[in-house]
Design a protein around this motif. Structure first.
Motif, PDB file in Angstrom:
ATOM      1  N   LEU A   5     -19.493  32.965 -15.109  1.00  0.00           N
ATOM      2  CA  LEU A   5     -18.949  33.590 -16.135  1.00  0.00           C
ATOM      3  C   LEU A   5     -18.419  32.680 -17.067  1.00  0.00           C
ATOM      4  O   LEU A   5     -18.352  32.796 -18.301  1.00  0.00           O
ATOM      5  N   PHE A   8     -20.374  31.526 -20.269  1.00  0.00           N
ATOM      6  CA  PHE A   8     -19.891  32.189 -21.728  1.00  0.00           C
ATOM      7  C   PHE A   8     -18.581  32.005 -22.392  1.00  0.00           C
ATOM      8  O   PHE A   8     -18.400  31.997 -23.600  1.00  0.00           O
ATOM      9  N   TYR A  12     -18.085  30.556 -26.133  1.00  0.00           N
ATOM     10  CA  TYR A  12     -17.165  30.877 -26.906  1.00  0.00           C
ATOM     11  C   TYR A  12     -16.368  29.836 -27.518  1.00  0.00           C
ATOM     12  O   TYR A  12     -15.988  29.620 -28.808  1.00  0.00           O
ATOM     13  N   TRP A  57      -5.179  38.338 -29.212  1.00  0.00           N
ATOM     14  CA  TRP A  57      -5.772  39.623 -28.346  1.00  0.00           C
ATOM     15  C   TRP A  57      -6.653  39.117 -27.400  1.00  0.00           C
ATOM     16  O   TRP A  57      -6.667  39.725 -26.261  1.00  0.00           O
ATOM     17  N   THR A  58      -7.302  38.028 -27.458  1.00  0.00           N
ATOM     18  CA  THR A  58      -8.478  37.533 -26.768  1.00  0.00           C
ATOM     19  C   THR A  58      -7.924  37.085 -25.353  1.00  0.00           C
ATOM     20  O   THR A  58      -8.194  37.306 -24.430  1.00  0.00           O
ATOM     21  N   ALA A  61      -6.350  39.986 -23.425  1.00  0.00           N
ATOM     22  CA  ALA A  61      -7.238  40.572 -22.653  1.00  0.00           C
ATOM     23  C   ALA A  61      -8.028  39.854 -21.532  1.00  0.00           C
ATOM     24  O   ALA A  61      -8.329  40.545 -20.798  1.00  0.00           O
ATOM     25  N   LEU A  62      -7.999  38.705 -21.829  1.00  0.00           N
ATOM     26  CA  LEU A  62      -8.723  37.915 -20.720  1.00  0.00           C
ATOM     27  C   LEU A  62      -7.757  37.295 -19.353  1.00  0.00           C
ATOM     28  O   LEU A  62      -8.188  36.561 -18.725  1.00  0.00           O
ATOM     29  N   VAL A  65      -8.788  37.285 -15.571  1.00  0.00           N
ATOM     30  CA  VAL A  65     -10.102  37.241 -15.202  1.00  0.00           C
ATOM     31  C   VAL A  65     -10.490  36.075 -14.455  1.00  0.00           C
ATOM     32  O   VAL A  65     -10.143  34.973 -14.602  1.00  0.00           O
ATOM     33  N   GLN A  69     -16.775  34.274 -11.022  1.00  0.00           N
ATOM     34  CA  GLN A  69     -17.890  35.121 -10.662  1.00  0.00           C
ATOM     35  C   GLN A  69     -19.046  34.804 -11.446  1.00  0.00           C
ATOM     36  O   GLN A  69     -19.000  34.300 -12.495  1.00  0.00           O
ATOM     37  N   ILE A  71     -23.000  36.423 -12.962  1.00  0.00           N
ATOM     38  CA  ILE A  71     -23.615  37.558 -13.298  1.00  0.00           C
ATOM     39  C   ILE A  71     -25.125  37.365 -12.933  1.00  0.00           C
ATOM     40  O   ILE A  71     -25.738  36.240 -13.012  1.00  0.00           O
TER      41      ILE A  71
ATOM     42  N   GLN B  57     -15.936  47.550 -15.250  1.00  0.00           N
ATOM     43  CA  GLN B  57     -16.381  46.540 -14.367  1.00  0.00           C
ATOM     44  C   GLN B  57     -15.876  45.005 -15.182  1.00  0.00           C
ATOM     45  O   GLN B  57     -16.141  45.231 -16.348  1.00  0.00           O
ATOM     46  N   GLU B  58     -15.421  44.175 -14.460  1.00  0.00           N
ATOM     47  CA  GLU B  58     -14.781  43.226 -14.807  1.00  0.00           C
ATOM     48  C   GLU B  58     -15.554  42.125 -15.662  1.00  0.00           C
ATOM     49  O   GLU B  58     -15.455  41.683 -16.781  1.00  0.00           O
ATOM     50  N   VAL B  59     -17.191  42.190 -15.298  1.00  0.00           N
ATOM     51  CA  VAL B  59     -17.989  41.177 -15.892  1.00  0.00           C
ATOM     52  C   VAL B  59     -18.302  41.592 -17.289  1.00  0.00           C
ATOM     53  O   VAL B  59     -18.241  41.188 -18.276  1.00  0.00           O
ATOM     54  N   TYR B  61     -16.499  43.928 -18.841  1.00  0.00           N
ATOM     55  CA  TYR B  61     -15.188  43.799 -19.869  1.00  0.00           C
ATOM     56  C   TYR B  61     -15.206  42.478 -20.522  1.00  0.00           C
ATOM     57  O   TYR B  61     -14.772  42.490 -21.599  1.00  0.00           O
ATOM     58  N   THR B  62     -15.319  41.389 -19.601  1.00  0.00           N
ATOM     59  CA  THR B  62     -15.072  40.184 -20.016  1.00  0.00           C
ATOM     60  C   THR B  62     -16.167  39.711 -21.128  1.00  0.00           C
ATOM     61  O   THR B  62     -15.839  39.241 -22.311  1.00  0.00           O
ATOM     62  N   LEU B  63     -17.396  40.156 -20.859  1.00  0.00           N
ATOM     63  CA  LEU B  63     -18.574  40.085 -21.821  1.00  0.00           C
ATOM     64  C   LEU B  63     -18.112  40.521 -23.193  1.00  0.00           C
ATOM     65  O   LEU B  63     -18.315  39.645 -24.318  1.00  0.00           O
ATOM     66  N   VAL B  65     -15.187  41.577 -24.212  1.00  0.00           N
ATOM     67  CA  VAL B  65     -13.982  40.976 -25.095  1.00  0.00           C
ATOM     68  C   VAL B  65     -14.394  39.786 -25.921  1.00  0.00           C
ATOM     69  O   VAL B  65     -14.011  39.491 -27.092  1.00  0.00           O
ATOM     70  N   LEU B  66     -15.191  38.752 -25.127  1.00  0.00           N
ATOM     71  CA  LEU B  66     -15.665  37.526 -25.784  1.00  0.00           C
ATOM     72  C   LEU B  66     -16.704  37.921 -26.973  1.00  0.00           C
ATOM     73  O   LEU B  66     -16.405  37.403 -27.913  1.00  0.00           O
ATOM     74  N   VAL B  68     -16.712  40.736 -28.956  1.00  0.00           N
ATOM     75  CA  VAL B  68     -15.921  41.436 -30.002  1.00  0.00           C
ATOM     76  C   VAL B  68     -15.086  40.302 -30.837  1.00  0.00           C
ATOM     77  O   VAL B  68     -14.912  40.316 -31.821  1.00  0.00           O
TER      78      VAL B  68
END
Lengths: 94, 187
Positions: A5, A8, A12, A57-58, A61-62, A65, A69, A71, B57-59, B61-63, B65-66, B68
């Protein structure tokens, strides 16, 4: 194939670098063309505030996390194979 | 940088008008900006109603947020670029010349100037209901040369500016026809 993850998150950050570069270019244009007026300052201020709010906010929200992990890009269940991995979405019942 | 430095103002020169496009012409961009800001909110409610467990689901949700966050920052940048292109179109009229600086894109800028005594024709155009009520429109300035001409787009009070420009051009022409520049002391 699994992608962590944090890849990403790096993308960003790369986007943030581009965003900051262009923002500086915009401010430079305003100053270099003698357009530093109340109107341009107001718009610059509004954009700055919105940017700070979005970034805040970002971050909020994160919080918490786990970016280590992974994907799964190709899962066995996509082709009907045996796998215990959950589907990426819940099926809709009509 | 001050305006005088931007146009390399001469010692005898006085800035008479600094013109920009009328603010009403930027309203469509503001409306578009507000609509674009609302898109992720609408999408969030849509996804929540169609796939209620997706964002749990965390994955995902994280994607989300990034994505948006990147979307909103892109919208801000796009709006700022639109504002730069609108606001940096500027027309400066002095008692000696007219300077036209147009921002064609973020990395494209065109600056042209002409001496007032060369002006042969000045035309003001106001078309439409809103321009008529708010009194803004285009001002076309032509010289004897085929290549040189300036159009000031969507400026406030174009008729008033046209009259002032004709008066200033006449005064500048008198200086040049009498063999005087504004720096030459009069007899």
């Amino acid at each position: 194939m699994a992608i962590p993850l944090y890849i990403f998150l790096f993308l960003y950050f790369l986007f943030l670098a581009v965003f900051i570069t262009f923002s500086i270019i915009h401010v430079y244009h305003i100053v270099a063309t003698a357009s530093l007026t109340f109107a341009s300052l107001t718009v610059t201020f509004i954009i700055s505030v919105l940017t700070v709010v979005t970034l805040f906010w970002t971050i909020q929200a994160l919080q918490g996390v786990d970016f280590t992990q992974t994907i799964s890009v190709f899962g066995g269940q996509w082709f009907g194979g045996g796998s215990n991995e959950p589907l990426p979405f819940a099926p809709v019942e009509f | 940088m001050h305006l005088s430095g931007f146009i390399k103002q001469k010692s005898y020169e006085k800035i008479v008008y600094v013109l920009r496009r009328h603010p009403i012409t930027f309203v469509p961009q503001v409306v578009m900006f507000v609509l674009l800001l609302a898109v992720p909110v609408g999408l969030y409610y849509l996804i929540n109603s169609l796939f209620p467990n997706l964002l749990a689901q965390e994955v995902i949700y994280t994607l989300g947020v990034l994505f948006v966050s990147m979307y909103y920052l892109s919208v801000y940048l796009f709006f700022f670029t639109q504002f730069i292109e609108y606001y940096l179109d500027i027309w400066i009229i002095t008692n000696d010349r007219m300077v036209d600086a147009e921002q064609l894109g973020l990395f494209s800028r065109r600056i042209s100037e002409l001496d007032l005594y060369q002006i042969q024709d000045v035309t003001s155009d106001i078309h439409g209901i809103i321009p008529t009520f708010l009194d803004y429109g285009n001002l076309s300035i032509k010289t004897a040369s085929m290549n040189v001409g300036i159009i000031a787009y969507d400026i406030p009070h174009p008729n008033r500016v046209r009259e002032a420009l004709i008066r200033l051009a006449d005064e500048d022409r008198k200086h040049h026809h009498n063999g005087m520049s504004p720096t030459t002391p009069q007899a």
